[in-house]
Design a protein around this motif. Structure first.
Motif, PDB file in Angstrom:
ATOM      1  N   ARG A  66      55.247  14.050  21.044  1.00  0.00           N
ATOM      2  CA  ARG A  66      55.025  13.988  19.612  1.00  0.00           C
ATOM      3  C   ARG A  66      53.552  13.754  19.281  1.00  0.00           C
ATOM      4  O   ARG A  66      52.984  14.399  18.394  1.00  0.00           O
ATOM      5  CB  ARG A  66      55.865  12.853  19.009  1.00  0.00           C
ATOM      6  N   ALA A  67      52.885  12.863  20.028  1.00  0.00           N
ATOM      7  CA  ALA A  67      51.472  12.578  19.757  1.00  0.00           C
ATOM      8  C   ALA A  67      50.619  13.818  19.968  1.00  0.00           C
ATOM      9  O   ALA A  67      49.666  14.071  19.241  1.00  0.00           O
ATOM     10  CB  ALA A  67      50.986  11.436  20.649  1.00  0.00           C
ATOM     11  N   GLU A  68      50.977  14.617  20.962  1.00  0.00           N
ATOM     12  CA  GLU A  68      50.212  15.825  21.229  1.00  0.00           C
ATOM     13  C   GLU A  68      50.417  16.848  20.117  1.00  0.00           C
ATOM     14  O   GLU A  68      49.481  17.525  19.690  1.00  0.00           O
ATOM     15  CB  GLU A  68      50.645  16.417  22.581  1.00  0.00           C
ATOM     16  N   ARG A  69      51.642  16.960  19.639  1.00  0.00           N
ATOM     17  CA  ARG A  69      51.900  17.912  18.558  1.00  0.00           C
ATOM     18  C   ARG A  69      51.134  17.525  17.301  1.00  0.00           C
ATOM     19  O   ARG A  69      50.603  18.374  16.587  1.00  0.00           O
ATOM     20  CB  ARG A  69      53.406  17.946  18.250  1.00  0.00           C
ATOM     21  N   GLU A  70      51.089  16.223  17.023  1.00  0.00           N
ATOM     22  CA  GLU A  70      50.410  15.775  15.813  1.00  0.00           C
ATOM     23  C   GLU A  70      48.915  16.053  15.878  1.00  0.00           C
ATOM     24  O   GLU A  70      48.273  16.375  14.877  1.00  0.00           O
ATOM     25  CB  GLU A  70      50.668  14.281  15.599  1.00  0.00           C
ATOM     26  N   GLN A  71      48.338  15.926  17.085  1.00  0.00           N
ATOM     27  CA  GLN A  71      46.902  16.135  17.232  1.00  0.00           C
ATOM     28  C   GLN A  71      46.556  17.592  17.520  1.00  0.00           C
ATOM     29  O   GLN A  71      45.404  17.997  17.414  1.00  0.00           O
ATOM     30  CB  GLN A  71      46.364  15.279  18.383  1.00  0.00           C
ATOM     31  N   GLY A  72      47.573  18.377  17.919  1.00  0.00           N
ATOM     32  CA  GLY A  72      47.320  19.777  18.242  1.00  0.00           C
ATOM     33  C   GLY A  72      46.575  19.967  19.539  1.00  0.00           C
ATOM     34  O   GLY A  72      45.881  20.959  19.741  1.00  0.00           O
ATOM     35  N   ILE A  73      46.716  19.013  20.477  1.00  0.00           N
ATOM     36  CA  ILE A  73      46.040  19.118  21.764  1.00  0.00           C
ATOM     37  C   ILE A  73      47.015  18.790  22.883  1.00  0.00           C
ATOM     38  O   ILE A  73      48.085  18.228  22.657  1.00  0.00           O
ATOM     39  CB  ILE A  73      44.819  18.167  21.873  1.00  0.00           C
ATOM     40  N   THR A  74      46.636  19.147  24.096  1.00  0.00           N
ATOM     41  CA  THR A  74      47.380  18.749  25.282  1.00  0.00           C
ATOM     42  C   THR A  74      46.697  17.529  25.884  1.00  0.00           C
ATOM     43  O   THR A  74      45.508  17.552  26.158  1.00  0.00           O
ATOM     44  CB  THR A  74      47.403  19.892  26.324  1.00  0.00           C
ATOM     45  N   ILE A  75      47.464  16.440  26.082  1.00  0.00           N
ATOM     46  CA  ILE A  75      46.900  15.215  26.629  1.00  0.00           C
ATOM     47  C   ILE A  75      47.336  15.030  28.084  1.00  0.00           C
ATOM     48  O   ILE A  75      46.525  14.918  28.990  1.00  0.00           O
ATOM     49  CB  ILE A  75      47.340  13.994  25.800  1.00  0.00           C
ATOM     50  N   ASP A  76      48.648  15.011  28.303  1.00  0.00           N
ATOM     51  CA  ASP A  76      49.152  14.730  29.628  1.00  0.00           C
ATOM     52  C   ASP A  76      49.326  16.019  30.422  1.00  0.00           C
ATOM     53  O   ASP A  76      49.211  17.113  29.884  1.00  0.00           O
ATOM     54  CB  ASP A  76      50.497  13.994  29.533  1.00  0.00           C
ATOM     55  N   VAL A  77      49.603  15.878  31.716  1.00  0.00           N
ATOM     56  CA  VAL A  77      49.906  17.038  32.538  1.00  0.00           C
ATOM     57  C   VAL A  77      51.380  17.368  32.350  1.00  0.00           C
ATOM     58  O   VAL A  77      52.243  16.548  32.631  1.00  0.00           O
ATOM     59  CB  VAL A  77      49.617  16.765  34.033  1.00  0.00           C
ATOM     60  N   ALA A  78      51.682  18.552  31.827  1.00  0.00           N
ATOM     61  CA  ALA A  78      53.058  18.969  31.587  1.00  0.00           C
ATOM     62  C   ALA A  78      53.496  19.901  32.706  1.00  0.00           C
ATOM     63  O   ALA A  78      52.855  20.918  32.962  1.00  0.00           O
ATOM     64  CB  ALA A  78      53.170  19.669  30.232  1.00  0.00           C
ATOM     65  N   TYR A  79      54.562  19.534  33.397  1.00  0.00           N
ATOM     66  CA  TYR A  79      55.060  20.351  34.501  1.00  0.00           C
ATOM     67  C   TYR A  79      56.230  21.207  34.026  1.00  0.00           C
ATOM     68  O   TYR A  79      57.113  20.734  33.314  1.00  0.00           O
ATOM     69  CB  TYR A  79      55.509  19.470  35.668  1.00  0.00           C
ATOM     70  N   ARG A  80      56.225  22.470  34.426  1.00  0.00           N
ATOM     71  CA  ARG A  80      57.307  23.379  34.104  1.00  0.00           C
ATOM     72  C   ARG A  80      57.717  24.123  35.377  1.00  0.00           C
ATOM     73  O   ARG A  80      56.869  24.469  36.199  1.00  0.00           O
ATOM     74  CB  ARG A  80      56.890  24.393  33.026  1.00  0.00           C
ATOM     75  N   TYR A  81      59.006  24.341  35.499  1.00  0.00           N
ATOM     76  CA  TYR A  81      59.555  25.021  36.664  1.00  0.00           C
ATOM     77  C   TYR A  81      60.226  26.308  36.201  1.00  0.00           C
ATOM     78  O   TYR A  81      61.031  26.290  35.270  1.00  0.00           O
ATOM     79  CB  TYR A  81      60.585  24.130  37.366  1.00  0.00           C
ATOM     80  N   PHE A  82      59.898  27.426  36.827  1.00  0.00           N
ATOM     81  CA  PHE A  82      60.543  28.676  36.463  1.00  0.00           C
ATOM     82  C   PHE A  82      60.542  29.626  37.652  1.00  0.00           C
ATOM     83  O   PHE A  82      59.808  29.429  38.636  1.00  0.00           O
ATOM     84  CB  PHE A  82      59.880  29.320  35.235  1.00  0.00           C
ATOM     85  N   SER A  83      61.392  30.643  37.556  1.00  0.00           N
ATOM     86  CA  SER A  83      61.533  31.608  38.649  1.00  0.00           C
ATOM     87  C   SER A  83      61.586  33.016  38.090  1.00  0.00           C
ATOM     88  O   SER A  83      61.996  33.238  36.952  1.00  0.00           O
ATOM     89  CB  SER A  83      62.810  31.335  39.450  1.00  0.00           C
ATOM     90  N   THR A  84      61.153  33.959  38.902  1.00  0.00           N
ATOM     91  CA  THR A  84      61.353  35.379  38.627  1.00  0.00           C
ATOM     92  C   THR A  84      62.160  35.943  39.794  1.00  0.00           C
ATOM     93  O   THR A  84      62.560  35.205  40.703  1.00  0.00           O
ATOM     94  CB  THR A  84      60.008  36.114  38.506  1.00  0.00           C
ATOM     95  N   ALA A  85      62.390  37.230  39.770  1.00  0.00           N
ATOM     96  CA  ALA A  85      63.135  37.839  40.868  1.00  0.00           C
ATOM     97  C   ALA A  85      62.359  37.774  42.179  1.00  0.00           C
ATOM     98  O   ALA A  85      62.942  37.923  43.260  1.00  0.00           O
ATOM     99  CB  ALA A  85      63.453  39.297  40.528  1.00  0.00           C
ATOM    100  N   HIS A  86      61.052  37.533  42.088  1.00  0.00           N
ATOM    101  CA  HIS A  86      60.205  37.581  43.276  1.00  0.00           C
ATOM    102  C   HIS A  86      59.762  36.224  43.792  1.00  0.00           C
ATOM    103  O   HIS A  86      59.423  36.096  44.965  1.00  0.00           O
ATOM    104  CB  HIS A  86      58.946  38.417  42.985  1.00  0.00           C
TER     105      HIS A  86
END
Length: 431
Positions: A66-86
């Protein structure tokens, strides 16, 4: 077909569109769940994003706090996991502000590759140089430079070529071995997942296509096991087992780093600061015994000889490792604290924790222009060269040869909080 895991870090100057690029990559790769898409559409509508019905503010995919959305910046390291066919990916979206250098260090420390954004309108900025400097220092094997917002410069090939030459010259100056430049528009999805008709002059891969083809870091050479736990027989003897073998069983558990180990291999051990040698008698895994173990696997080693091994000791392939008590390192301060020469700390290297002190602080690195200034102290987000003296003998490697053997943490002995992360330089002194 490639099915390996690739760890990616992202970095870029403020407002270069990094969060939008990551969001676009996940969206177009169909890596966002339906309920998350509904929430994204609702929040985008509340903000009146783009003035179009149904338009999505893809920057919100990673700017989840929420704090990042309010400021419009990225503060922390956000991890995302995803896959493709490869391939499968772990993506660390790092903040762009200079005061979050520590977060960039954290996100990039395990990366096989990094995506650095450059705004096509502005070209290479000071923060671009900062990020490239940090990524080069951490020896991230492969860099991808995404020249974003190409739509705002009319997809000008000459402008792209100018920026491409800038970043490739800079990468060469920093000693980066592999760097590729891709023109993209994160907002519209050009060359992110699908090729764009807006850039007929560009014949290279899309961003995702390139990431699917990159080879992950393959550390080879000396295999390394930092012993996490010593397994001893527990409970009554099971039927059919040999009583003497059961009584004498010792298994050394941990995660194998760098090279591979096979049954029959000669290994060296640094046990309580003393070298020893033995031979691999058996290798166990969560799914059963194997003949050969590979980097990244959790294993249990059985050795042919009785060696006094405890948690924190190190087993390596080949001859016994060198015992080191003092070494030079590059340190990044992670806490709101001031580190000074003579300060007593706890040092965590592998699975070993030992009392230590900062013997000397030599200088601090200016990551904007790569110059160094003499310094007596280091503060939050500083990168500086130090000497560290440990009370226990350690099996260390230069970071350029082994991330596992060449990295460590400094911990406040009074509070237990992490003060700094360090990488060990090529030349270190043995005790």
């Amino acid at each position: 077909m490639t099915t390996t895991l690739l760890r990616i870090a992202t970095a870029g100057s403020v407002d270069d569109g990094k969060s939008t690029l990551v969001g676009r990559l996940l969206h177009d790769a169909k890596a966002i769940l339906a309920d998350s898409l509904d929430d994204l559409a609702r929040t985008s509508a509340e903000r009146g994003f783009g003035g179009e019905a149904g338009a999505l503010d893809l920057a919100l995919v990673t700017d989840g706090l929420r704090a990042e959305r309010e400021q419009g910046i990225t503060i922390d390291v956000a991890y995302r996991y995803f896959s493709t066919a490869h391939r499968s990916f772990i993506l660390a979206d790092c903040p762009g502000h200079v005061q979050y250098t520590r977060n960039t260090v954290t996100g990039a420390s395990t990366a096989d590759a990094a995506i650095v954004l450059v705004d096509a309108r502005h070209g290479v900025q000071e923060q671009t140089r900062r990020h490239l400097g940090v990524l080069a220092l951490l020896r991230v094997p492969q860099l991808v430079l995404a020249v974003n917002k190409m739509d705002l410069v009319g997809w000008d090939e000459q402008r792209f070529t100018e920026i491409e030459n800038q970043v490739l010259d800079l990468a060469e100056e920093l000693g980066v071995q592999a760097a590729t430049v891709v023109p993209v528009s994160a907002l519209h999805g050009d060359n992110v997942v699908d090729p764009s008709a807006a850039s007929p002059w560009y014949a290279g891969p899309t961003l995702l296509g390139l990431l699917e083809e990159l080879e992950p870091a393959r550390e080879s050479g000396t295999a390394r096991l930092d012993v996490q736990y010593v397994i001893r027989p527990q409970g009554a003897l099971a039927p059919g087992l040999d009583a003497e073998e059961y009584r004498d069983y010792r298994g050394y558990a941990g995660t194998l780093a760098d090279g591979s180990l096979s049954v029959g291999d000669t290994v060296g051990v640094l046990s309580n600061g003393y070298p020893a040698a033995s031979r691999v008698q058996a290798i166990g895994t969560p799914t059963g015994p194997v003949h050969t173990a590979h980097p990244g696997e959790a294993i249990v080693l059985e050795l042919a000889d009785q060696v006094d091994i405890a948690r924190g000791d190190t087993v390596v392939s080949g001859p016994p490792p060198q015992a080191v008590r003092e070494f030079d390192a590059e340190l990044c301060v992670l806490a709101q604290a001031t580190l000074a020469a003579g300060q007593r700390v706890l040092l965590k290297h592998g699975t070993k924790v030992a009392a230590a002190k900062i013997a000397q602080i030599t200088n601090v690195l200016n990551v904007a222009d790569y110059t160094r200034t003499p310094a007596d102290t280091l503060g939050l987000n500083d990168l500086g060269r130090v000497s560290v003296r440990s009370s226990a003998a350690l099996s260390v490697d230069p970071y350029r040869d082994s991330r596992a053997g060449g990295s460590f943490l400094l911990i406040d002995p009074a509070t237990g909080r992490t003060l700094a992360a360090g990488i060990i330089e090529a030349d270190h002194a043995a005790a």
